[in-house]
Write a protein that holds these residues in place. Structure first.
Motif, PDB file in Angstrom:
ATOM      1  N   PRO A 113      -7.197-111.660 -15.986  1.00  0.00           N
ATOM      2  CA  PRO A 113      -6.502-113.023 -16.432  1.00  0.00           C
ATOM      3  C   PRO A 113      -5.482-113.022 -15.329  1.00  0.00           C
ATOM      4  CG  PRO A 113      -5.786-111.000 -17.806  1.00  0.00           C
ATOM      5  CD  PRO A 113      -6.909-110.572 -16.893  1.00  0.00           C
ATOM      6  N   VAL A 114      -5.917-113.917 -14.192  1.00  0.00           N
ATOM      7  CA  VAL A 114      -4.977-113.776 -12.891  1.00  0.00           C
ATOM      8  C   VAL A 114      -3.698-114.663 -13.331  1.00  0.00           C
ATOM      9  CG1 VAL A 114      -7.156-113.952 -11.250  1.00  0.00           C
ATOM     10  CG2 VAL A 114      -6.226-115.997 -12.373  1.00  0.00           C
ATOM     11  N   GLU A 115      -3.458-115.329 -14.373  1.00  0.00           N
ATOM     12  CA  GLU A 115      -2.504-115.987 -14.659  1.00  0.00           C
ATOM     13  C   GLU A 115      -1.491-114.777 -15.402  1.00  0.00           C
ATOM     14  OE1 GLU A 115      -5.207-117.273 -15.591  1.00  0.00           O
ATOM     15  OE2 GLU A 115      -5.457-119.093 -14.381  1.00  0.00           O
ATOM     16  N   LYS A 116      -1.990-113.867 -15.877  1.00  0.00           N
ATOM     17  CA  LYS A 116      -1.087-112.957 -16.596  1.00  0.00           C
ATOM     18  C   LYS A 116      -0.784-111.676 -15.943  1.00  0.00           C
ATOM     19  CE  LYS A 116      -2.992-114.509 -21.237  1.00  0.00           C
ATOM     20  NZ  LYS A 116      -3.804-114.013 -22.398  1.00  0.00           N
ATOM     21  N   LEU A 117      -1.730-111.150 -15.188  1.00  0.00           N
ATOM     22  CA  LEU A 117      -1.462-109.811 -14.184  1.00  0.00           C
ATOM     23  C   LEU A 117      -1.490-110.152 -13.009  1.00  0.00           C
ATOM     24  CD1 LEU A 117      -4.098-107.648 -16.416  1.00  0.00           C
ATOM     25  CD2 LEU A 117      -1.654-107.383 -16.491  1.00  0.00           C
ATOM     26  N   SER A 118      -0.881-109.242 -12.410  1.00  0.00           N
ATOM     27  CA  SER A 118      -0.567-108.904 -10.849  1.00  0.00           C
ATOM     28  C   SER A 118      -2.086-108.633 -10.426  1.00  0.00           C
ATOM     29  CB  SER A 118       0.454-107.878 -10.522  1.00  0.00           C
ATOM     30  OG  SER A 118       0.344-107.643  -9.077  1.00  0.00           O
ATOM     31  N   LEU A 119      -2.380-109.069  -9.269  1.00  0.00           N
ATOM     32  CA  LEU A 119      -3.549-108.815  -8.581  1.00  0.00           C
ATOM     33  C   LEU A 119      -3.691-107.307  -8.191  1.00  0.00           C
ATOM     34  CD1 LEU A 119      -4.163-111.865  -6.158  1.00  0.00           C
ATOM     35  CD2 LEU A 119      -5.259-111.550  -8.447  1.00  0.00           C
ATOM     36  N   GLY A 120      -2.476-106.417  -8.048  1.00  0.00           N
ATOM     37  CA  GLY A 120      -2.458-105.429  -7.814  1.00  0.00           C
ATOM     38  C   GLY A 120      -3.021-104.503  -8.845  1.00  0.00           C
ATOM     39  N   ALA A 121      -3.156-105.075  -9.979  1.00  0.00           N
ATOM     40  CA  ALA A 121      -3.789-104.257 -11.214  1.00  0.00           C
ATOM     41  C   ALA A 121      -5.236-104.094 -10.998  1.00  0.00           C
ATOM     42  CB  ALA A 121      -3.344-104.880 -12.610  1.00  0.00           C
ATOM     43  N   ALA A 122      -5.767-105.333 -10.589  1.00  0.00           N
ATOM     44  CA  ALA A 122      -7.002-105.294 -10.336  1.00  0.00           C
ATOM     45  C   ALA A 122      -7.660-104.173  -9.224  1.00  0.00           C
ATOM     46  CB  ALA A 122      -7.547-106.847 -10.063  1.00  0.00           C
ATOM     47  N   LYS A 123      -6.604-104.532  -8.095  1.00  0.00           N
ATOM     48  CA  LYS A 123      -7.074-103.695  -6.963  1.00  0.00           C
ATOM     49  C   LYS A 123      -6.964-102.011  -7.628  1.00  0.00           C
ATOM     50  CE  LYS A 123      -4.974-106.513  -3.394  1.00  0.00           C
ATOM     51  NZ  LYS A 123      -3.718-106.628  -2.489  1.00  0.00           N
ATOM     52  N   GLU A 124      -6.110-101.733  -8.437  1.00  0.00           N
ATOM     53  CA  GLU A 124      -6.086-100.549  -8.906  1.00  0.00           C
ATOM     54  C   GLU A 124      -7.259-100.041  -9.855  1.00  0.00           C
ATOM     55  OE1 GLU A 124      -3.563 -97.599  -8.328  1.00  0.00           O
ATOM     56  OE2 GLU A 124      -3.621 -99.073  -6.909  1.00  0.00           O
ATOM     57  N   MET A 125      -7.897-100.878 -10.466  1.00  0.00           N
ATOM     58  CA  MET A 125      -8.992-100.770 -11.426  1.00  0.00           C
ATOM     59  C   MET A 125     -10.178-100.633 -10.480  1.00  0.00           C
ATOM     60  SD  MET A 125      -8.827-103.878 -14.036  1.00  0.00           S
ATOM     61  CE  MET A 125      -7.304-104.455 -14.981  1.00  0.00           C
ATOM     62  N   ILE A 126     -10.425-101.217  -9.445  1.00  0.00           N
ATOM     63  CA  ILE A 126     -11.469-101.063  -8.444  1.00  0.00           C
ATOM     64  C   ILE A 126     -11.256 -99.788  -8.111  1.00  0.00           C
ATOM     65  CG2 ILE A 126     -12.448-101.756  -6.237  1.00  0.00           C
ATOM     66  CD1 ILE A 126     -13.081-103.565  -8.599  1.00  0.00           C
TER      67      ILE A 126
END
Length: 346
Positions: A113-126
């Motif tokens: 959910p790009v409107e809700k979470l910082s893109l840094g969270a996605a980077k950390e998942m990866i």
């Protein structure tokens, strides 16, 4: 409050209705879906499909080896995105190991959910996924992403297994002893995290277990030590044991006091802190079980994320099993000939 600060204020577990493998579609509903999906063409090379709810598909090649194909993803079980990526990846890899195989390559599945979470969270998942793929000695070679209201993450995996080493969930034999490689309770801890009731120690123990690879499965298969094997995920220990019994035409005795549990679960259970889908699981399985007379149904039906391997071993192979897994512990049950119910809890 600026946009980045607002995004960073969300906890991952607050953004989904259910967490981890507990977000699976209910067993009865899934059965209806598959029954009504229409007839299929027969492919002789497809050795394992979805007929017995096995952990992955297996396709025979011409050289005696087989390709394993699986995909698994779920919503957050923890708030730390790095740990979430690690857990989801270990959970997906488990499907390959449960079939007796070895993974070859992984692709990421990311709903964010790009409107809700910082893109840094996605980077950390990866980043978390990459760390687990490195543990498994495979590349994370790409993937697919979509913008979605709830975060989801997992892997699509290709693996390999010798045809002679394929492990199924419906090939147990009467007299086989039942073993489980990880303690139960991750669904309960994940719920406690979502409700803000889990201590740092609770989280640490759960994350440590959920990020452990089930790669011992490929060793058990190579050494021909197991008659049947699966992993314990969203349907809980009881649900996956019932699948093994049902497919094998057997019943099972389950020794509840021998079933390993994560420490500290009682304080959550007494406060009714456990997944809603625990009841869903129990409602699906209660008519196939006897001997459950109290709160033990909560742990037995607890949806596990990156749970342990559940496997059947002939009694005469126990000593060889202990050489491979010295700390395997005692069996948690035994398969018997078919009786009135599928599982008798003792």
């Amino acid at each position: 409050m600026n946009t980045d600060t607002q995004k960073n204020s969300f906890r991952l577990t607050q953004l989904s209705q259910g967490g981890g493998c507990g977000c699976k579609i209910a067993p009865a509903v899934l059965e209806q879906i598959l029954q009504k999906s229409g007839d299929e063409k027969i492919f002789p090379e497809l050795l394992v499909g979805y007929e017995h709810a096995d952990d992955a598909a297996v396709y025979e090649m011409s050289d005696g080896n087989c390709i394993i194909s699986t995909v698994d993803f779920f919503t957050p079980v923890v708030d730390d995105p790095y740990d979430y990526g690690r857990i989801a990846s270990a959970n997906a890899l488990s499907d390959v190991y449960a079939m007796g195989g070895k993974p070859l390559i992984a692709l990421a599945v990311l709903g964010f959910p790009v409107e809700k979470l910082s893109l840094g969270a996605a980077k950390e998942m990866i980043r978390g996924a990459k760390s687990v793929c490195e543990m498994a000695d495979i590349p994370l070679a790409g993937g697919h992403s979509i913008n979605i209201s709830e975060p989801v993450f997992g892997l699509s995996l290709t693996g390999i297994v010798s045809k002679d080493n394929i492990c199924r969930n419906h090939t147990a034999k009467s007299g086989d002893l039942i073993f489980l490689t990880k303690a139960l309770g991750t669904g309960i801890i994940s719920t406690a995290i979502r409700k803000g009731k889990a201590s740092d120690q609770d989280v640490e123990l759960a994350v440590l277990q959920m990020t452990q690879l089930n790669n011992i499965g490929s060793v058990l298969a190579e050494k021909k030590l197991v008659s049947s094997m699966t992993d314990v995920t969203g349907f809980g220990l009881l649900g996956h044991l019932i699948e093994m019994c049902d497919g094998s035409g057997l019943s099972a005795e389950l020794y509840y006091k021998k079933v390993p549990l994560l420490p500290g679960l009682d304080k959550f259970i007494s406060s009714f802190v456990f997944p809603d889908n625990t009841y869903r699981n129990w409602n699906a399985f209660e008519n196939k079980v006897q001997g459950v007379n109290g709160p033990e149904f909560i742990t037995l039906c607890d949806p596990q994320s990156s749970g342990g391997l559940l496997f059947a071993v002939s009694p005469h192979k126990i000593e060889d099993l202990k050489k491979v897994i010295p700390d395997i512990g005692e069996p948690i049950g035994q398969f018997t000939s078919r009786k009135g119910v599928l599982v008798s809890v003792q």
